[in-house]
Design an enzyme around this catalytic site. Structure first.
Site, PDB file in Angstrom:
ATOM      1  NE  ARG A 106       2.091   5.529   4.788  1.00 41.15           N
ATOM      2  CZ  ARG A 106       2.172   6.062   3.745  1.00 41.15           C
ATOM      3  NH1 ARG A 106       2.767   7.526   2.992  1.00 41.15           N
ATOM      4  NH2 ARG A 106       0.813   6.827   3.726  1.00 41.15           N
TER       5      ARG A 106
ATOM      6  NE  ARG B 296     -23.638 -18.702   4.646  1.00 46.96           N
ATOM      7  CZ  ARG B 296     -23.114 -20.183   5.126  1.00 46.96           C
ATOM      8  NH1 ARG B 296     -23.711 -21.015   3.337  1.00 46.96           N
ATOM      9  NH2 ARG B 296     -22.688 -20.355   5.703  1.00 46.96           N
TER      10      ARG B 296
ATOM     11  N   GLY C  83      -6.052   4.779   1.359  1.00 53.21           N
ATOM     12  CA  GLY C  83      -6.202   7.269   1.997  1.00 53.21           C
ATOM     13  C   GLY C  83      -5.157   7.016   0.227  1.00 53.21           C
ATOM     14  CG  HIS C  84      -6.305   6.567  -2.504  1.00 55.13           C
ATOM     15  ND1 HIS C  84      -7.523   6.385  -3.814  1.00 55.13           N
ATOM     16  CD2 HIS C  84      -5.665   5.121  -1.994  1.00 55.13           C
ATOM     17  CE1 HIS C  84      -6.953   4.147  -3.689  1.00 55.13           C
ATOM     18  NE2 HIS C  84      -6.643   4.265  -2.712  1.00 55.13           N
TER      19      HIS C  84
ATOM     20  N   GLY D 280       0.816  -1.436  -0.165  1.00 50.05           N
ATOM     21  CA  GLY D 280      -0.449  -0.186   0.376  1.00 50.05           C
ATOM     22  C   GLY D 280       0.893   1.535  -0.031  1.00 50.05           C
ATOM     23  CG  ASP D 281       0.088   3.959   2.108  1.00 48.48           C
ATOM     24  OD1 ASP D 281      -0.538   4.351   2.441  1.00 48.48           O
ATOM     25  OD2 ASP D 281       0.695   3.065   3.477  1.00 48.48           O
TER      26      ASP D 281
ATOM     27  CD  GLN E 239      -6.569  -1.514   1.564  1.00 50.53           C
ATOM     28  OE1 GLN E 239      -7.279  -2.570   0.553  1.00 50.53           O
ATOM     29  NE2 GLN E 239      -6.904  -0.252   2.048  1.00 50.53           N
TER      30      GLN E 239
ATOM     31  CB  THR F 108      -3.624   5.758  11.301  1.00 45.54           C
ATOM     32  OG1 THR F 108      -2.078   5.646  10.544  1.00 45.54           O
ATOM     33  CG2 THR F 108      -4.779   4.729  10.573  1.00 45.54           C
TER      34      THR F 108
ATOM     35  CE  LYS G 210      -2.774   1.124  -4.211  1.00 50.85           C
ATOM     36  NZ  LYS G 210      -1.911   1.274  -3.250  1.00 50.85           N
TER      37      LYS G 210
ATOM     38  CB  THR H  20      -2.786   8.985   3.846  1.00 50.60           C
ATOM     39  OG1 THR H  20      -2.178   8.553   3.147  1.00 50.60           O
ATOM     40  CG2 THR H  20      -4.099   9.974   3.494  1.00 50.60           C
TER      41      THR H  20
END
Ligand code: IMP
Length: 470
Positions: free
Chosen positions: A340, A141, A39-40, A11-12, A227, A336, A15, A334
């Site tokens: 990183r 379900r 987070g984008h 992730g990160d 992600q 939280t 993207k 982004t």
């Protein structure tokens, strides 16, 4: 044309910027998995948009679709929409009626179970957005779908079945007192209203049928993965994963367009030129560590647990390098805000990602972030007790014991990146090109784009996937 954008690491990878760039050629941008754990960041000139649920392409005026594979927190969805409207945008967003709904009890249970797992070091360091518990209910379900919010009677019936179970789970299994998040009447009133608003704004669709119609009418579709591959519930390093499939197969299952449609298009793996990870779990090429996330790491002791860094000076140098990369790359979550973890690029990870998603191109980001380092390392393969591994082992415990075998590259100088973008790939510093071409050769996937900054104009496009014919 259908183009799928997949995170090839944790992730990160940037993207959002790539999706934003290529959504120029798309009519519809579709998210196929995950929820507001993503987070984008989309940078448009002076404006920065931080989105967790609304697909990045909507900032460019494209139709955004949240596919059936997504889990949707209606509160986040509607507040992101309102915030974009306040900033003068008019997002056209559609939500699959088959997508599952995140309720407050899912968020509560996410935290409760993470805390229960801490002693056994099995907590994934989740974003706390209720993602895992919602997918659990889907698979069990007993989930409630977006379409169910449109029918108050169905909604009431589903809540009456599921909420007492959730309350019992929290109280009897985990010994935690429950509150409003588990109150049927309250949930019913709030979620009925969300349903009314979704209906009034005509936002819900039968996503697969809608997408097929648009595609047949010539619409260009961009799938926006959230992600990354190593967080994939099947192909990631379980259990330190999210609960969905970010890999390209998810684009089919999570949208209702068949694998033939997705597979006939292009799949671009987005790569960060180094690594970052938020949350727990192994990271063989990690530099330094982050307390509370790096397994066994305590800041005061450095990363003494790892046998490649017994030498205090090396450990200090690694910590300093990690801090330099973290600051240069803005490596803070982004969603939280957590710092990183960072590490060197890991080719066994990229080979695994390229296979799992059939990448047809790579978009390699953050090449500018590494500029001005004396040297840059890449993990070529792993050494596992004398065994040489070219890709990630299936067992996470084995992965955590892998020692990276590095190749070292001379660093490249900082550059006038605007000029580099204008002039194109050939204007990149020579050492940066050597690094990128080595990665592409090793992974056996051509480079489609190189990112040298967060903005939509800071990407050098070598091969636009939308220019390939169907
Ligand atoms: P969850 O998706 O909130 O259940 O979190 C599971 C794991 O995935 C944790 O390690 C999170 O830090 C990680 N994760 C979830 N979403 C993202 C993301 O968008 N970027 C990076 N890591 C993420």
């Amino acid at each position: 044309m259908v183009v799928t954008i997949v995170g090839s690491q944790l992730g990160d990878e940037g993207k959002g910027g790539i999706v934003d760039r290529w959504s120029e050629s798309a009519d519809i941008v579709v998210r196929y998995q995950g929820g507001d754990n993503a987070g984008h960041t989309v940078v448009d000139g002076e404006d920065t948009y931080k989105l967790s649920l609304v697909p990045s392409g909507t900032v460019r005026g494209r139709v955004g679709v949240l596919g059936n594979g997504c889990v949707v927190n209606p509160e986040t969805l509607l507040s992101e929409l309102d915030a974009l409207r306040e900033r003068g945008l008019d997002p056209d967003l559609k939500v699959a009626r088959r997508a599952h709904v995140i309720f407050p009890y899912h968020c509560a249970l996410d935290g409760i179970e993470e805390r229960a797992k801490e002693d056994k070091e099995l907590d994934a360091g989740t974003t706390g957005r209720g993602i895992g518990p919602t997918y659990e209910d889907k698979a069990g379900r007993r989930g409630i779908r977006i379409g169910d919010l449109l029918d108050p009677e169905v909604l009431r019936g589903r809540l009456e079945y599921v909420v007492p179970q959730k309350r019992a789970l929290a109280e009897s299994v985990f010994g935690v007192e429950t509150g409003e998040s588990f109150d049927i009447d309250r949930l019913y009133e709030d979620y009925k209203q969300y349903g009314e608003r979704l209906r009034e704004e005509d936002m819900t669709v039968n996503a697969g049928a809608y997408l097929e119609r648009e595609r047949e009418a010539g619409g260009e579709i961009l799938f926006e993965g959230a992600q990354g591959t190593v967080l994939d519930i099947d192909h990631g390093n379980y259990p330190f994963v999210t609960s969905s499939n970010p890999t390209a197969g998810g684009a089919s299952v999570g949208s209702g367009l068949g694998p033939g449609v997705v597979g006939q298009g292009e799949t671009i793996g987005v790569v960060k030129a180094y690594l970052s990870r938020v949350g727990t779990g192994p990271l063989p090429t990690e530099l330094g560590g982050v307390e509370g996330q790096t397994p066994g790491y305590e800041a005061s002791e450095g990363n003494a647990d790892r046998d490649d860094t017994d030498d205090g000076e090396d450990a200090e140098r690694e910590e300093a390098l990690a801090t330099e990369i973290r600051e240069a790359g803005g490596e803070y979550g982004t969603v939280t805000g957590r710092p990183r973890r960072v590490g060197w690029l890991d080719l066994p990870m990229l080979r695994h990602a390229a296979r799992a998603s059939s990448f047809s191109g790579l978009a390699i980001n953050h090449v500018d972030t590494l500029a001005a380092l004396d040297s840059v390392r890449v993990c070529e393969r792993y050494d596992l007790a004398g065994e040489s591994l070219a890709t990630i082992p299936a067992r996470t415990e084995r992965w955590s014991r892998c020692e990276p075998v590095y190749r070292e590259f001379d660093g490249w100088p900082d550059a006038d990146w605007e000029r580099v973008v204008e002039e194109g790939y050939g204007a990149l510093p020579e050492n940066a090109r050597a690094y990128l071409e080595y990665v592409s050769d090793e992974v056996k996937v051509p480079i489609a784009a190189v990112g040298v900054g967060p903005g939509r104009e800071q990407t050098i496009v070598l091969d636009d996937p939308f220019e390939h014919s169907d």
